[in-house]
Design a protein around this motif. Structure first.
Motif, mmCIF file in Angstrom:
data_model
loop_
_atom_site.group_PDB
_atom_site.id
_atom_site.type_symbol
_atom_site.label_atom_id
_atom_site.label_comp_id
_atom_site.label_asym_id
_atom_site.label_seq_id
_atom_site.Cartn_x
_atom_site.Cartn_y
_atom_site.Cartn_z
ATOM 1 N N GLN A 32 0.137 10.923 10.732
ATOM 2 C CA GLN A 32 -1.325 10.578 11.859
ATOM 3 C C GLN A 32 -0.681 9.059 12.930
ATOM 4 N N GLY A 33 0.392 8.725 12.912
ATOM 5 C CA GLY A 33 0.474 7.916 14.009
ATOM 6 C C GLY A 33 0.902 6.279 13.697
ATOM 7 N N HIS A 34 0.590 6.403 12.455
ATOM 8 C CA HIS A 34 0.339 4.690 11.781
ATOM 9 C C HIS A 34 1.171 3.963 11.501
ATOM 10 N N GLN A 35 1.830 2.654 11.460
ATOM 11 C CA GLN A 35 2.586 2.376 10.901
ATOM 12 C C GLN A 35 2.413 1.803 9.348
ATOM 13 N N VAL A 36 3.474 1.823 8.209
ATOM 14 C CA VAL A 36 3.033 1.185 7.310
ATOM 15 C C VAL A 36 4.532 0.041 7.101
ATOM 16 N N LEU A 37 3.817 -0.955 7.517
ATOM 17 C CA LEU A 37 4.690 -2.024 7.522
ATOM 18 C C LEU A 37 5.773 -2.074 6.459
ATOM 19 N N ARG A 38 5.067 -2.215 5.236
ATOM 20 C CA ARG A 38 5.927 -2.936 3.221
ATOM 21 C C ARG A 38 4.746 -2.196 2.388
ATOM 22 N N GLY A 94 7.271 -13.704 -0.403
ATOM 23 C CA GLY A 94 7.287 -14.078 0.681
ATOM 24 C C GLY A 94 7.342 -12.857 1.676
ATOM 25 N N LEU A 95 7.577 -11.707 1.352
ATOM 26 C CA LEU A 95 7.654 -10.756 2.117
ATOM 27 C C LEU A 95 6.621 -10.017 2.193
ATOM 28 N N TRP A 96 5.515 -10.405 1.446
ATOM 29 C CA TRP A 96 4.882 -9.674 1.255
ATOM 30 C C TRP A 96 3.775 -10.233 1.993
ATOM 31 N N MET A 97 3.391 -11.675 1.624
ATOM 32 C CA MET A 97 3.061 -12.115 2.672
ATOM 33 C C MET A 97 3.026 -12.086 4.161
ATOM 34 N N ASP A 98 4.402 -12.161 4.384
ATOM 35 C CA ASP A 98 4.972 -11.805 6.299
ATOM 36 C C ASP A 98 4.184 -10.480 6.245
ATOM 37 N N ALA A 99 3.970 -8.938 5.378
ATOM 38 C CA ALA A 99 3.405 -8.096 5.901
ATOM 39 C C ALA A 99 1.932 -8.207 6.362
ATOM 40 N N CYS A 100 1.495 -9.354 5.010
ATOM 41 C CA CYS A 100 -0.174 -9.253 4.705
ATOM 42 C C CYS A 100 -0.343 -9.703 6.192
ATOM 43 N N LEU A 101 0.542 -10.501 6.967
ATOM 44 C CA LEU A 101 -0.043 -12.079 7.975
ATOM 45 C C LEU A 101 -0.266 -10.594 9.376
ATOM 46 N N ALA A 102 1.241 -9.969 9.358
ATOM 47 C CA ALA A 102 1.262 -8.957 10.968
ATOM 48 C C ALA A 102 0.416 -7.440 10.703
ATOM 49 N N ALA A 103 -0.117 -7.597 9.579
ATOM 50 C CA ALA A 103 -1.188 -5.295 9.697
ATOM 51 C C ALA A 103 -2.193 -6.285 10.050
ATOM 52 N N ASP A 104 -2.309 -5.564 10.611
ATOM 53 C CA ASP A 104 -4.355 -5.057 10.603
ATOM 54 C C ASP A 104 -4.815 -4.339 9.211
ATOM 55 N N ARG A 105 -4.256 -4.280 8.301
ATOM 56 C CA ARG A 105 -4.495 -4.032 7.111
ATOM 57 C C ARG A 105 -4.497 -3.836 6.241
ATOM 58 N N VAL A 106 -4.805 -3.806 4.707
ATOM 59 C CA VAL A 106 -3.587 -4.794 3.505
ATOM 60 C C VAL A 106 -4.561 -3.885 2.853
ATOM 61 N N ILE A 107 -3.729 -2.832 1.512
ATOM 62 C CA ILE A 107 -4.837 -2.710 0.771
ATOM 63 C C ILE A 107 -3.934 -2.528 -0.202
#
Length: 128
Positions: free
Chosen positions: A30-36, A111-124
């Motif tokens: 649907q055009g969204h981005q899954v960072l990690r 640390g990579l998880w934290m980076d993704a959380c900070l960059a994401a609009d939503r964390v699931i």
């Protein structure tokens, strides 16, 4: 929208890992981005190289690899959780290769998880 996903459930013991994979596939389609996608706890079993589900079952390990290959989704396996569960196997000589971890996945720290959380609009978080 940018998503960061955590998978805590093993691939065939619960619905969480499959739900996470289906969510990630739908999001990128649907055009969204899954960072990690960060595999933690029993979720690290999703990254086992030698996992061979029966042919009549959902090939979840392959679905994860396809997601990484086709959409550039970063699949990060928690190093501490994987080590605790014997998923890492023996490290290669370069201390970075983990032959027990399937292609498409990489071993990483929180640390990579934290980076993704900070960059994401939503964390699931998908529990097992």
């Amino acid at each position: 929208m940018k998503f960061a996903l955590m998978v805590n459930g093993s691939p065939y013991r619960s619905q969480g890992a499959l739900s996470a994979c289906r969510f990630a596939m739908a999001a990128v389609e649907q055009g969204h981005q899954v960072l990690r996608v960060f595999f933690h706890g029993d979720g690290v079993y999703n990254a086992v190289r030698d996992a061979v589900p029966p042919a009549d079952e959902i090939q979840l390990p392959q679905l994860w690899r396809d997601l990484a290959r086709d959409h550039g989704v970063d699949l990060a396996v928690c190093s501490a959780a994987a080590e605790r569960r014997g998923v890492l196997g023996e490290q290669g000589e370069d201390m970075e290769a983990f032959p027990a971890v399937a292609d498409g996945f990489r071993v990483a720290g929180l640390g990579l998880w934290m980076d993704a959380c900070l960059a994401a609009d939503r964390v699931i978080v998908f529990h097992g």
